[in-house]
Design a protein around this motif. Structure first.
Motif, mmCIF file in Angstrom:
data_model
loop_
_atom_site.group_PDB
_atom_site.id
_atom_site.type_symbol
_atom_site.label_atom_id
_atom_site.label_comp_id
_atom_site.label_asym_id
_atom_site.label_seq_id
_atom_site.Cartn_x
_atom_site.Cartn_y
_atom_site.Cartn_z
ATOM 1 N N LEU A 55 0.837 -1.200 0.000
ATOM 2 C CA LEU A 55 0.000 0.000 0.000
ATOM 3 C C LEU A 55 0.873 1.251 0.000
ATOM 4 O O LEU A 55 1.957 1.267 0.571
ATOM 5 N N THR A 56 0.361 2.294 -0.602
ATOM 6 C CA THR A 56 1.019 3.605 -0.574
ATOM 7 C C THR A 56 0.432 4.402 0.591
ATOM 8 O O THR A 56 -0.594 4.028 1.173
ATOM 9 N N ASP A 57 1.055 5.527 0.893
ATOM 10 C CA ASP A 57 0.508 6.403 1.922
ATOM 11 C C ASP A 57 -0.905 6.854 1.550
ATOM 12 O O ASP A 57 -1.774 6.982 2.414
ATOM 13 N N GLU A 58 -1.140 7.089 0.258
ATOM 14 C CA GLU A 58 -2.465 7.510 -0.198
ATOM 15 C C GLU A 58 -3.489 6.401 0.031
ATOM 16 O O GLU A 58 -4.662 6.682 0.311
ATOM 17 N N ASP A 59 -3.075 5.140 -0.097
ATOM 18 C CA ASP A 59 -3.973 4.019 0.179
ATOM 19 C C ASP A 59 -4.279 3.922 1.673
ATOM 20 O O ASP A 59 -5.404 3.603 2.070
ATOM 21 N N ARG A 60 -3.284 4.176 2.482
ATOM 22 C CA ARG A 60 -3.412 3.977 3.930
ATOM 23 C C ARG A 60 -4.182 5.079 4.648
ATOM 24 O O ARG A 60 -4.858 4.816 5.637
ATOM 25 N N LEU A 61 -4.053 6.311 4.189
ATOM 26 C CA LEU A 61 -4.611 7.437 4.941
ATOM 27 C C LEU A 61 -6.110 7.294 5.239
ATOM 28 O O LEU A 61 -6.521 7.449 6.400
ATOM 29 N N PRO A 62 -6.958 6.980 4.252
ATOM 30 C CA PRO A 62 -8.384 6.833 4.583
ATOM 31 C C PRO A 62 -8.619 5.699 5.595
ATOM 32 O O PRO A 62 -9.468 5.818 6.488
ATOM 33 N N TRP A 63 -7.869 4.628 5.470
ATOM 34 C CA TRP A 63 -7.969 3.490 6.392
ATOM 35 C C TRP A 63 -7.572 3.918 7.806
ATOM 36 O O TRP A 63 -8.267 3.620 8.772
ATOM 37 N N LEU A 64 -6.467 4.645 7.921
ATOM 38 C CA LEU A 64 -6.025 5.123 9.232
ATOM 39 C C LEU A 64 -7.063 6.052 9.857
ATOM 40 O O LEU A 64 -7.285 6.020 11.073
ATOM 41 N N ARG A 65 -7.708 6.854 9.041
ATOM 42 C CA ARG A 65 -8.746 7.758 9.561
ATOM 43 C C ARG A 65 -9.947 6.968 10.094
ATOM 44 O O ARG A 65 -10.538 7.345 11.105
ATOM 45 N N VAL A 66 -10.307 5.895 9.417
ATOM 46 C CA VAL A 66 -11.405 5.044 9.892
ATOM 47 C C VAL A 66 -11.022 4.416 11.236
ATOM 48 O O VAL A 66 -11.824 4.389 12.176
ATOM 49 N N ILE A 67 -9.788 3.942 11.335
ATOM 50 C CA ILE A 67 -9.311 3.357 12.596
ATOM 51 C C ILE A 67 -9.322 4.413 13.698
ATOM 52 O O ILE A 67 -9.801 4.170 14.806
ATOM 53 N N GLY A 68 -8.794 5.592 13.392
ATOM 54 C CA GLY A 68 -8.766 6.672 14.377
ATOM 55 C C GLY A 68 -10.159 7.028 14.863
ATOM 56 O O GLY A 68 -10.382 7.216 16.061
ATOM 57 N N ALA A 69 -11.104 7.102 13.939
ATOM 58 C CA ALA A 69 -12.482 7.419 14.319
ATOM 59 C C ALA A 69 -13.057 6.330 15.215
ATOM 60 O O ALA A 69 -13.761 6.622 16.192
ATOM 61 N N ARG A 70 -12.734 5.072 14.924
ATOM 62 C CA ARG A 70 -13.218 3.956 15.745
ATOM 63 C C ARG A 70 -12.639 4.049 17.158
ATOM 64 O O ARG A 70 -13.339 3.837 18.143
ATOM 65 N N VAL A 71 -11.354 4.391 17.257
ATOM 66 C CA VAL A 71 -10.731 4.538 18.579
ATOM 67 C C VAL A 71 -11.395 5.695 19.330
ATOM 68 O O VAL A 71 -11.746 5.562 20.509
ATOM 69 N N ALA A 72 -11.571 6.817 18.666
ATOM 70 C CA ALA A 72 -12.186 7.986 19.307
ATOM 71 C C ALA A 72 -13.606 7.673 19.781
ATOM 72 O O ALA A 72 -14.003 8.089 20.877
ATOM 73 N N GLU A 73 -14.360 6.919 18.990
ATOM 74 C CA GLU A 73 -15.713 6.519 19.395
ATOM 75 C C GLU A 73 -15.662 5.726 20.700
ATOM 76 O O GLU A 73 -16.473 5.952 21.604
ATOM 77 N N GLY A 74 -14.722 4.777 20.773
ATOM 78 C CA GLY A 74 -14.589 3.979 21.981
ATOM 79 C C GLY A 74 -14.212 4.819 23.185
ATOM 80 O O GLY A 74 -14.781 4.667 24.272
ATOM 81 N N VAL A 75 -13.267 5.714 22.997
ATOM 82 C CA VAL A 75 -12.841 6.593 24.089
ATOM 83 C C VAL A 75 -14.015 7.449 24.554
ATOM 84 O O VAL A 75 -14.282 7.570 25.758
ATOM 85 N N ASN A 76 -14.744 8.037 23.600
ATOM 86 C CA ASN A 76 -15.877 8.901 23.942
ATOM 87 C C ASN A 76 -17.000 8.141 24.630
ATOM 88 O O ASN A 76 -17.753 8.715 25.411
ATOM 89 N N ALA A 77 -17.108 6.847 24.349
ATOM 90 C CA ALA A 77 -18.138 6.016 24.980
ATOM 91 C C ALA A 77 -17.667 5.454 26.321
ATOM 92 O O ALA A 77 -18.393 4.702 26.970
ATOM 93 N N GLY A 78 -16.436 5.794 26.716
ATOM 94 C CA GLY A 78 -15.900 5.280 27.975
ATOM 95 C C GLY A 78 -15.383 3.857 27.869
ATOM 96 O O GLY A 78 -15.182 3.191 28.881
ATOM 97 N N GLU A 79 -15.167 3.388 26.636
ATOM 98 C CA GLU A 79 -14.653 2.044 26.401
ATOM 99 C C GLU A 79 -13.446 2.107 25.476
ATOM 100 O O GLU A 79 -13.521 1.727 24.310
ATOM 101 N N PRO A 80 -12.307 2.603 25.984
ATOM 102 C CA PRO A 80 -11.129 2.709 25.112
ATOM 103 C C PRO A 80 -10.712 1.329 24.622
ATOM 104 O O PRO A 80 -10.503 0.427 25.429
ATOM 105 N N PRO A 81 -10.619 1.153 23.320
ATOM 106 C CA PRO A 81 -10.342 -0.175 22.785
ATOM 107 C C PRO A 81 -8.864 -0.537 22.776
ATOM 108 O O PRO A 81 -7.985 0.309 22.960
ATOM 109 N N VAL A 82 -8.640 -1.813 22.525
ATOM 110 C CA VAL A 82 -7.325 -2.325 22.158
ATOM 111 C C VAL A 82 -7.429 -2.586 20.659
ATOM 112 O O VAL A 82 -8.352 -3.274 20.207
ATOM 113 N N VAL A 83 -6.517 -1.998 19.889
ATOM 114 C CA VAL A 83 -6.569 -2.085 18.438
ATOM 115 C C VAL A 83 -5.291 -2.726 17.913
ATOM 116 O O VAL A 83 -4.192 -2.319 18.294
ATOM 117 N N ALA A 84 -5.451 -3.716 17.048
ATOM 118 C CA ALA A 84 -4.310 -4.302 16.342
ATOM 119 C C ALA A 84 -4.188 -3.584 15.005
ATOM 120 O O ALA A 84 -5.135 -3.563 14.214
#
Length: 176
Positions: A55-84
């Motif tokens: 993958l290129t950086d351009e391929d990864r960036l949208p994916w990383l943003r989805v992961i980041g949003a998922r982590v933020a959702e968990g944190v905001n819900a009081g359930e900080p996740p463990v992410v691989a």
């Protein structure tokens, strides 16, 4: 002193380092949700990797943003996740920290020969052994200012979970 909220945990490393195995066990141990970032890849990324193309950086960036949003959702819900998540480069981890500045990183590191052995012995949906060299080429070690721990994958998963738990507990205890 008041207790602070637990930090979300990002288990990083090259393909075959044990991120999903250790991440799932660690999430269970910490009583937290587990997110395997592989399940968040868009179809185009999966197709590209399946053909042996990194993958290129351009391929990864949208994916990383989805992961980041998922982590933020968990944190905001009081359930900080463990992410691989591979998150091999500092700038990839920085993208994730844009969503969750308090990430605790568990870097599963090991000799290329051991990882190559593991990758050759498994069947992965879209990560062929030919991409291992590109992963090691992209890998940047944790910076001194990145909160986390580096663990040697030569240890059994249960030991890695124990060491990660100790590091997380020590870190969180120091933040109270």
């Amino acid at each position: 002193m008041t207790a602070t909220a637990p930090r979300p945990v990002l288990v990083i490393g090259v393909s075959g380092s044990g991120k999903s195995t250790v991440g799932a066990l660690l999430a269970e141990r910490l009583h937290r949700p587990f997110v395997d970032s592989d399940s968040l890849h868009p179809a185009a990324n999966i197709e590209k990797m399946a053909t042996g193309q990194p993958l290129t950086d351009e391929d990864r960036l949208p994916w990383l943003r989805v992961i980041g949003a998922r982590v933020a959702e968990g944190v905001n819900a009081g359930e900080p996740p463990v992410v691989a998540c591979s998150a091999l480069r500092r700038d990839y981890r920085d993208v994730l920290r844009d969503y969750a500045p308090d990430l605790f990183l568990v870097h599963l590191a090991g000799e290329r020969s051991l990882v190559a052995e593991r990758v050759a012995a498994r069947s992965h949906e879209y990560m062929p052994p030919s991409l291992l060299d590109s992963q090691y080429a992209a890998l940047e070690p944790l910076g001194a200012d990145e909160g986390g721990v580096v663990l040697d994958i030569g240890a059994p998963p249960a030991d890695l979970v124990e060491r990660a738990t100790e590091a997380i507990t020590a870190e969180e205890g120091g933040r109270r």
